[in-house]
Design an enzyme around this catalytic site. Sequence first.
Site, PDB file in Angstrom:
ATOM      1  N   HIS A 271     -80.642  69.073 -48.589  1.00 45.27           N
ATOM      2  CA  HIS A 271     -80.727  69.883 -47.382  1.00 45.27           C
ATOM      3  C   HIS A 271     -80.852  71.377 -47.705  1.00 45.27           C
ATOM      4  CE1 HIS A 271     -80.370  70.980 -43.334  1.00 45.27           C
ATOM      5  NE2 HIS A 271     -79.081  71.213 -43.297  1.00 45.27           N
ATOM      6  N   CYS A 272     -80.569  71.772 -48.968  1.00 41.89           N
ATOM      7  CA  CYS A 272     -80.446  73.205 -49.253  1.00 41.89           C
ATOM      8  C   CYS A 272     -81.635  73.794 -50.007  1.00 41.89           C
ATOM      9  CB  CYS A 272     -79.179  73.458 -50.058  1.00 41.89           C
ATOM     10  SG  CYS A 272     -77.692  73.011 -49.160  1.00 41.89           S
ATOM     11  N   ILE A 273     -81.841  73.334 -51.243  1.00 40.01           N
ATOM     12  CA  ILE A 273     -82.747  74.049 -52.152  1.00 40.01           C
ATOM     13  C   ILE A 273     -84.199  74.099 -51.633  1.00 40.01           C
ATOM     14  CG2 ILE A 273     -83.473  74.284 -54.579  1.00 40.01           C
ATOM     15  CD1 ILE A 273     -80.446  74.601 -54.201  1.00 40.01           C
TER      16      ILE A 273
END
Length: 435
Positions: A271-273
């Site tokens: 979900h982040c990088i």
Amino acid sequence: MFANPLIERLDSRSAVIAIVGLGYVGLPLAIRYAEVGYRVIGIDIDHDKITRLNAGQSYIDHIPAGKVAVAKANGFVATSQFDVIAEADAIILCLPTPLSRQREPDLSYVLNTLDAIKPWLHAGQVVSLESTTYPGTTDEEVKPRIESTGLTVGEDLFLVYSPEREDPGNARFSTDNIPKICGGITPHCLTVGIALYGQVTNQVIPVSSTRTAEMTKLLENIHRAVNIGLVNEIKMLTDRMGIDVYEVINAAATKPFGFVPYYPGPGIGGHCIPVDPFYLTWKAHEYGIHTRFIELAGEINNAMPGWVVQKLIDALNRVGKPIKNSKVLVLGVAYKKNVDDARESPAVRVMDHLARKEAIVSYSDPHLPVFPKMRDHRFDLQSLALTEQSLSDQDAIIITTAHDLFDYDFIKAHAKLIIDTRGVYRVSDPKVIKA
Ligand SMILES: NC(=O)c1ccc[n+]([C@@H]2O[C@H](COP(=O)([O-])OP(=O)(O)OC[C@H]3O[C@@H](n4cnc5c(N)ncnc54)[C@H](O)[C@@H]3O)[C@@H](O)[C@H]2O)c1
């Protein structure tokens, strides 16, 4: 020294904590607050999660049900009713911040939730935003919405930004031993924020503003995205040059200073990088800056699934097989090893490429028995059990996520061709293609 009844309630752990969004970030945090003795109310719009959590069950692989049951015994309840916000002293927002289809920040989850909780906000509360976002969100978007109720931030109600740092599946780090960044809208807000987090983490790192805290989180993730992009580019070059990229990285990592090892793969996921860097890219345009490193890393990382599939096509070609109608098994659909989260997983993008080329695609992932529902991808598949027969039936196997639960010797013994994107097989073997 700023004294306030809210700080006293936080220090004495008599404060009521509301966690909004019981996902990968919110649930461990709720469990942690309950563990140290606070009354915790979890709010989510997903009724299935609420039912399971209230039954003392976990819905996330790496969070044991026992921890939810203990939290429940300590008074943790989950609900979809926003009016419970009136009972809370602290409101922590752990909501999704995805990209829109146009790859622009989508703050709708955060902003719509703020509108939903506004009627129950009152003086003496602290609101903390944990969702990853661009610098300026807390003061430009959150603060005005709170102040539209007539409350003044920094006097009546306190507002902080404190980004989550999580490494799902990493047994060494959890909420209690990961230092937590915190920035406040005013100095008093920061003092309250330190009281809020000081009870559940071993170290709160205060920074001078919410913007600094927002930027810190983005720098951490951009640092990963850019370095993974760099090592993926090096991998494509070393592959052409006949050099083993893992040997190079491991040798470089013996340097005791100034080098941090990053490893290549089939792309970036989670979900982040793949998402967060583009929050900054978007905001940077407002300041006339084009963030080239971020764009370039995104370009290289996004090209990886296609590069891996091209390695497969070339390997099949060498044995006279077209990709069309070849049976290809993708091993590991989660975005990283030993977790059950397939969001933005490069493995799924590999599967899409294969499906477009009309390969017969299957997958195996012990952490994802059924292919998860996704907004942009659809495979009506269940995880294939790995047997001699199911492995030898395949024209090729692609290792996309190297879960510890796979038996790699068994896989190699029965596979015809393996495309290894994770450096699992270090000894060269004619049936293993490094990709
Ligand atoms: N997953 C990670 O490892 C990680 C690490 C650091 C930061 N973050 C950031 O934290 C934020 C949350 O991420 P996550 O991984 O926990 O997401 P998630 O999708 O796992 O959880 C979000 C939860 O919010 C719920 N939700 C959605 N809309 C809601 C609403 N209006 N009201 C109440 N609940 C609602 C969803 O049902 C879901 O349970 C994101 O900004 C993410 O970038 C995530």
